[in-house]
Design a protein around this motif. Structure first.
Motif, PDB file in Angstrom:
ATOM      1  N   UNK A 260      10.220  26.832 -24.012  1.00 21.81           N
ATOM      2  CA  UNK A 260       8.877  26.249 -24.052  1.00 21.81           C
ATOM      3  C   UNK A 260       8.859  24.751 -23.768  1.00 21.81           C
ATOM      4  N   UNK A 261       9.792  24.009 -24.369  1.00 22.69           N
ATOM      5  CA  UNK A 261       9.808  22.563 -24.155  1.00 22.69           C
ATOM      6  C   UNK A 261      10.139  22.245 -22.699  1.00 22.69           C
ATOM      7  N   UNK A 262      11.051  23.007 -22.102  1.00 18.84           N
ATOM      8  CA  UNK A 262      11.371  22.805 -20.690  1.00 18.84           C
ATOM      9  C   UNK A 262      10.149  23.049 -19.814  1.00 18.84           C
ATOM     10  N   UNK A 263       9.373  24.095 -20.147  1.00 20.31           N
ATOM     11  CA  UNK A 263       8.164  24.398 -19.369  1.00 20.31           C
ATOM     12  C   UNK A 263       7.159  23.251 -19.445  1.00 20.31           C
ATOM     13  N   UNK A 264       7.007  22.679 -20.637  1.00 22.36           N
ATOM     14  CA  UNK A 264       6.066  21.563 -20.792  1.00 22.36           C
ATOM     15  C   UNK A 264       6.547  20.335 -20.024  1.00 22.36           C
ATOM     16  N   UNK A 265       7.837  20.033 -20.107  1.00 28.75           N
ATOM     17  CA  UNK A 265       8.381  18.870 -19.401  1.00 28.75           C
ATOM     18  C   UNK A 265       8.271  19.056 -17.887  1.00 28.75           C
ATOM     19  N   UNK A 266       8.543  20.285 -17.400  1.00 28.35           N
ATOM     20  CA  UNK A 266       8.397  20.556 -15.972  1.00 28.35           C
ATOM     21  C   UNK A 266       6.943  20.432 -15.537  1.00 28.35           C
ATOM     22  N   UNK A 267       6.026  20.791 -16.430  1.00 29.52           N
ATOM     23  CA  UNK A 267       4.597  20.634 -16.128  1.00 29.52           C
ATOM     24  C   UNK A 267       4.237  19.157 -15.972  1.00 29.52           C
ATOM     25  N   UNK A 268       4.795  18.315 -16.857  1.00 33.62           N
ATOM     26  CA  UNK A 268       4.481  16.882 -16.825  1.00 33.62           C
ATOM     27  C   UNK A 268       5.169  16.184 -15.662  1.00 33.62           C
ATOM     28  N   UNK A 269       6.461  16.466 -15.451  1.00 35.71           N
ATOM     29  CA  UNK A 269       7.241  15.729 -14.454  1.00 35.71           C
ATOM     30  C   UNK A 269       7.165  16.335 -13.050  1.00 35.71           C
ATOM     31  N   UNK A 270       7.095  17.668 -12.972  1.00 41.77           N
ATOM     32  CA  UNK A 270       7.151  18.330 -11.669  1.00 41.77           C
ATOM     33  C   UNK A 270       5.845  19.024 -11.300  1.00 41.77           C
TER      34      UNK A 270
END
Length: 308
Positions: A260-270
């Protein structure tokens, strides 16, 4: 042989370690995805380890930290490095190289907390009660929803599945080995030993299995810099410190939150989208982590009384 117990004098900064570890470890997948555009997987991993070893040699020679007291301590450090650095990361990359999707690999390796819960009573003398088992079950369900919603779960490669299962066993073994045999060691010394072991294991594999292609581009350098400093030095040091001062089953449950945290970070950065189905998965995972990480009332009361 006595089993190490959680330290009664855990450093105050350890309270912030779970959140910081999650952010650094989860962000690493985003930077890894960037770096693999410019280098073969095992070659990139060997390059990462070589940079870590070179970087750690500077403070090691400057401050001359204390070395492990005996041969057994050296061997235990090397074994954790072999299982975590050489085993887990190499096998994960080989699984991806063999045709497994990232979602399938993540789904298999995210079962680590369940294995820890099953094995910790026998190996590390930790009791996992019913509430924490319920939390682990919620964590599995939540992580599965997030991974299934955000990526393909293609697992048609038998060899890739085998590598992913072996990666799961490697990180589980490394966690339990550190919990049972780990002794307080200066982080510079511990990391230098473990990443040297990782480099000595990964570099020959890269030479034998890959053309060792590297494209020296800014994206590779940014990815390498982040993975070397944030993941390989800071995040791993936090993980080993949490295991040493806490319970392996609780610490390992943090890995449920990585998808989940990876998905959120990918949403913000990528700017990667988060499917609607992933959101209830994140909530389930958060609820599961709360149940696993919470301290029973009796344990909390005894700690309060002991601190008066």
């Amino acid at each position: 042989m006595p089993y190490p117990q959680p330290s009664p004098t855990a450093p105050p900064w350890l309270k912030a370690a779970p959140l910081l570890f999650l952010l650094l470890w989860s962000s690493g997948f985003v930077f890894l995805k960037l770096g693999l555009h410019y280098a073969d997987p095992l070659t990139f991993l060997a390059l990462r380890y070589a940079c870590v070893v070179g970087l750690l040699l500077i403070p090691f020679l400057w401050i001359r930290p204390a070395l492990p007291a005996n041969r057994q301590a050296w061997l235990h450090l090397a074994m954790v490095g072999l299982l975590l650095q050489a085993g887990y990361f190499s096998l994960t990359y080989l699984s991806l190289k063999s045709g497994m999707s990232t979602g399938a690999v993540a789904l298999i390796t995210s079962q680590q907390p369940i294995l820890i819960g099953l094995l910790a009573p026998a190996i590390a003398h930790e009791r996992v009660d019913r509430i924490r088992w319920a939390g682990l079950a919620l964590g599995v369900a939540g992580a599965g929803l997030v991974i299934g919603a955000t990526s393909s779960l293609d697992a048609t490669s038998p060899l890739g599945v085998l590598f992913a299962v072996l990666a799961l066993l490697a990180i589980t073994g490394g966690t339990l080995w550190e919990k049972r045999y780990g002794t307080p060691t200066h982080p510079v010394t511990a990391n230098l030993v473990q990443y040297t072991v990782g480099l000595l294991a990964v570099a020959p594999l890269a030479y034998m299995l890959e053309p060792m292609h590297v494209q020296w581009a800014p994206g590779l350098l940014w990815s390498l810099a982040y993975l070397v400093v944030a993941n390989s030095i800071i995040a791993i040091s936090l993980l080993l410190a949490m295991i040493r001062h806490g319970e392996a089953s609780r610490v390992s449950a943090l890995f449920f939150l990585v998808p989940p945290v990876t998905a959120v970070i990918a949403f913000v950065l990528l700017s990667e989208t988060i499917p609607l189905l992933a959101w209830p998965g994140m909530l389930l995972t958060a609820a599961g982590i709360y149940l696993v990480m919470r301290k029973p009332r009796q344990e909390a009361c005894s700690q309060t009384v002991g601190g008066l």
